[in-house]
Design an enzyme around this catalytic site. Structure first.
Site, PDB file in Angstrom:
ATOM      1  N   LYS A  79       0.838  -1.200   0.000  1.00 17.96           N
ATOM      2  CA  LYS A  79       0.000   0.000   0.000  1.00 17.96           C
ATOM      3  C   LYS A  79       0.873   1.250   0.000  1.00 17.96           C
ATOM      4  O   LYS A  79       1.891   1.305   0.694  1.00 17.96           O
ATOM      5  CB  LYS A  79      -0.905  -0.015   1.237  1.00 17.96           C
ATOM      6  CG  LYS A  79      -1.968   1.072   1.265  1.00 17.96           C
ATOM      7  CD  LYS A  79      -2.869   0.908   2.505  1.00 17.96           C
ATOM      8  CE  LYS A  79      -3.977   1.948   2.535  1.00 17.96           C
ATOM      9  NZ  LYS A  79      -4.845   1.786   3.733  1.00 17.96           N
ATOM     10  N   SER A 154      -9.836   1.700   2.895  1.00 13.96           N
ATOM     11  CA  SER A 154      -8.979   2.465   2.028  1.00 13.96           C
ATOM     12  C   SER A 154      -7.937   1.625   1.279  1.00 13.96           C
ATOM     13  O   SER A 154      -7.362   2.100   0.303  1.00 13.96           O
ATOM     14  CB  SER A 154      -8.253   3.540   2.830  1.00 13.96           C
ATOM     15  OG  SER A 154      -7.339   2.952   3.740  1.00 13.96           O
ATOM     16  N   SER A 178      -9.818  -0.615   7.150  1.00 10.44           N
ATOM     17  CA  SER A 178      -9.260  -0.407   5.812  1.00 10.44           C
ATOM     18  C   SER A 178      -8.549  -1.604   5.190  1.00 10.44           C
ATOM     19  O   SER A 178      -8.265  -1.592   4.000  1.00 10.44           O
ATOM     20  CB  SER A 178      -8.290   0.777   5.819  1.00 10.44           C
ATOM     21  OG  SER A 178      -8.999   1.990   5.753  1.00 10.44           O
TER      22      SER A 178
END
Lengths: 496, 99
Positions: A79, A154, A178
């Protein structure tokens, strides 16, 4: 292109160690897969093709030397909120569009030490604020099960990437759901470990008391492998737990009654609680059906299922949306256009330069949360908002602690809804916040939890969330693994 | 809990965020609506409840200390490598004080 991109970590490791395939072959296959589907899925912000092939060559050497670990030579997407030395780390924000870290996050060093191959950086909501990945400043990510729908967020890039088989696994971060919520919406496994189990050093801060890095994988065995690699005490993170390393793989075991948590119980049987408050109004019927079927499967495996109550659940959303923005408003004050990142220079006034830097550098959701946090922390409102939320946080923790006197784990839906159409919730922040209603209480209390695929609602994946007491990762993985062995959901793949 | 325009502007000023007229207006609506949702906390009796600032305390890891031993840090070159504006070994900023 062969089918190597479909392999799990443990399958890839077995074939790599046996010399049946090379890491270069596996990596090339993933890169070809990326070229084939990425224009539709868009799970990446940066693709590091050259570096990946170099790491793959090194991994092959290491395997030839008989030094292969479980992650050696296996492709991962990381990420874009996790710092990677020499490789852009944008946090999905215009503010950090050109930011290049000069050090690696501890988790990245840990993976590299294992011989991991990083194929790129994952798309995300800006600074990890959002539940659909639509808040990325660069582009949306599309759910591989239905390209017109969101992957969740997210860490939507990571979940979509693993579901679309662009990398074997991904690392995400989870502040209010997330990792678990996008894993649920994309039909993969996602885990948020106990707060403090995984170092946050090099994870760009959003809400420091809630943030935790976690794995996104195709199955529970892979999740245990990644956890083995990324957990451990880190002197660079003052909230890192002084824990001796554990072997999470050894915890996987098909029998629920042998759970260490169940020992000492009168019947020696695992007790799983179902908190009624998590089956909220507005939950999609298909999600409810899939989760209830999953709970029945746990019962068939020998667990006792009992209804429990967590009455403070209804306060968790408000509590979270005071605490997280408050911490965010402090953490994001560092983006002033002086040390790094976007900088508005077209003025002679320093304050105007900062205001314009933050006006043009941040997107709307980030601004909303900074303003909200600034309000909650400002004089005159501190007691009514921030202090009150911290007190409610204590009550939420106590609620979980009380229930864990009664049961060993909890089972809930991960998200009350399956993947929704792109654009469906972007107009109303509160509607977007409500999607995390089942995941954010876990962060408030610092607990571990895992989301596993448990079926489909109108063709879209549904996730079931298991929550345990602090540091109960072994039991959670064991329960999740037993469930996975008894079901086929984790084997379903989207057609792309 | 409706916010007026001045309050929104005040928050923006405290947070050093420039806003357009349009943003000011939409934030006024949205933040008011969000703050309304927070009113639910008023019904919780928190008298005598101590605040939790950190989840780490709950898992036994709040504030792990180590000895204060000097170590190498990043080089000037590294630290300044992302600076938008620099001079020598320094970050440059706009003048803070009038000449």
């Amino acid at each position: 292109m062969s089918d190597l991109h479909r392999l799990t970590i443990h399958e890839a490791h077995r074939r790599l160690a046996a010399g049946e395939i090379s890491s270069v072959e596996l990596t090339q296959d993933c890169l070809e897969r990326i070229h084939q589907v990425e224009d539709r899925v868009q799970s990446f912000l940066t693709i590091t093709e050259e570096q990946a092939l170099e790491q793959a060559r090194q991994a092959d050497q290491r395997i030839a030397d008989g030094q292969a670990g479980p992650l050696t030579g296996v492709p991962v997407q990381i990420k874009d909120v996790i710092s990677t030395r020499g490789i852009n780390t944008t946090c999905g924000s215009r503010m950090l569009q050109d930011y290049v870290p000069v050090y690696n996050a501890t988790v990245v060093d840990n993976l590299y030490r294992q011989g991991a191959v990083m194929v790129g950086k994952g798309n995300m909501d800006e600074f990890a604020m959002g539940s659909s990945t639509e808040n990325s400043a660069f582009h949306a990510t599309h759910n591989p099960w239905d390209l017109q729908r969101v992957p969740g967020g997210s860490s939507g890039g990571g979940a979509a990437c693993v579901a679309a088989q662009e990398a074997t696994y991904a690392l995400g971060s989870d502040t209010g759901g997330s990792v678990r919520q996008p894993a649920s919406l994309c039909g993969v496994v996602g885990m948020k470990p106990t707060y403090g189990l995984v170092s946050r050093y090099g994870l760009v801060a959003f809400a420091s008391s809630l943030d935790q890095i976690g794995p996104i994988t195709r199955d529970v065995t892979d999740c245990a492998h990644v956890l083995n690699a990324i957990t451990g005490h880190d002197p660079k993170d003052s909230t890192s737990l002084p824990q001796a390393p554990k072997d999470y793989l050894a915890a996987l075991n098909d029998s629920l009654s042998s759970s260490p948590l169940a020992k000492g119980r009168s019947k020696g049987v695992l007790r799983i609680g179902v908190p009624e408050e998590y089956f909220v109004d507005g939950m999609e019927p298909g999600v409810r059906d899939a989760v209830e079927t999953g709970i029945k499967a746990l019962e068939d495996l020998g667990a006792t299922i009992e209804p429990v109550s967590l009455p403070t659940t209804k306060y968790a959303l408000a509590c979270y949306y005071i605490i997280a923005p408050s911490e965010c408003s402090a953490n994001l004050s560092r983006y002033d256009g002086v040390k790094y990142g976007y900088s508005f220079q077209d003025t002679s006034d320093m304050v105007e330069a900062m205001e314009k830097t933050r006006q043009f550098g941040f997107g709307p959701e980030v601004k909303r949360r900074i303003m909200l946090g600034t309000y909650a922390l400002s004089s005159g409102y501190y007691d009514a908002y921030y202090l009150k939320a911290q007190q409610v946080r204590t009550l939420i923790r106590q609620d979980f602690a009380r229930v864990f006197q009664q049961v060993d784990a909890l089972v809930t839906p991960t998200s009350p809804v399956a993947a929704f159409p792109l654009g469906a919730k972007t107009g109303d922040p509160v509607q977007m916040y409500l999607i995390d209603v089942c995941t954010l209480p876990v962060n408030i209390a610092g607990l571990p939890s895992i989301s596993v695929p448990c079926g489909f609602a109108q063709g879209l994946p549904v996730g079931m969330q298991l929550i345990g007491p602090h540091l109960s990762e072994e039991s959670l993985l064991r329960v999740a693994h037993a469930y996975e062995q008894a079901t086929e959901w984790h084997k379903a793949v989207p057609v792309l | 809990m409706a916010l007026d325009r001045q309050e929104v502007q005040h928050m923006a000023t405290l947070a050093r965020i420039g806003l357009t007229e349009q943003e000011l207006e939409s934030f006024q609506d949205q933040l008011s609506h969000i703050l309304e949702q927070f009113q639910i906390l008023a019904e919780v009796d928190t008298s005598g409840v101590s605040p939790t600032g950190h989840a780490a305390g709950a898992s036994g890891g709040a504030g792990v200390m180590r000895d204060d031993i000097p170590q190498d840090s990043s080089s000037f070159e590294d630290v300044l490598s992302n600076a938008p504006w620099q001079e020598g070994e320094f970050f440059r900023v706009k003048a803070v004080l009038e000449e």
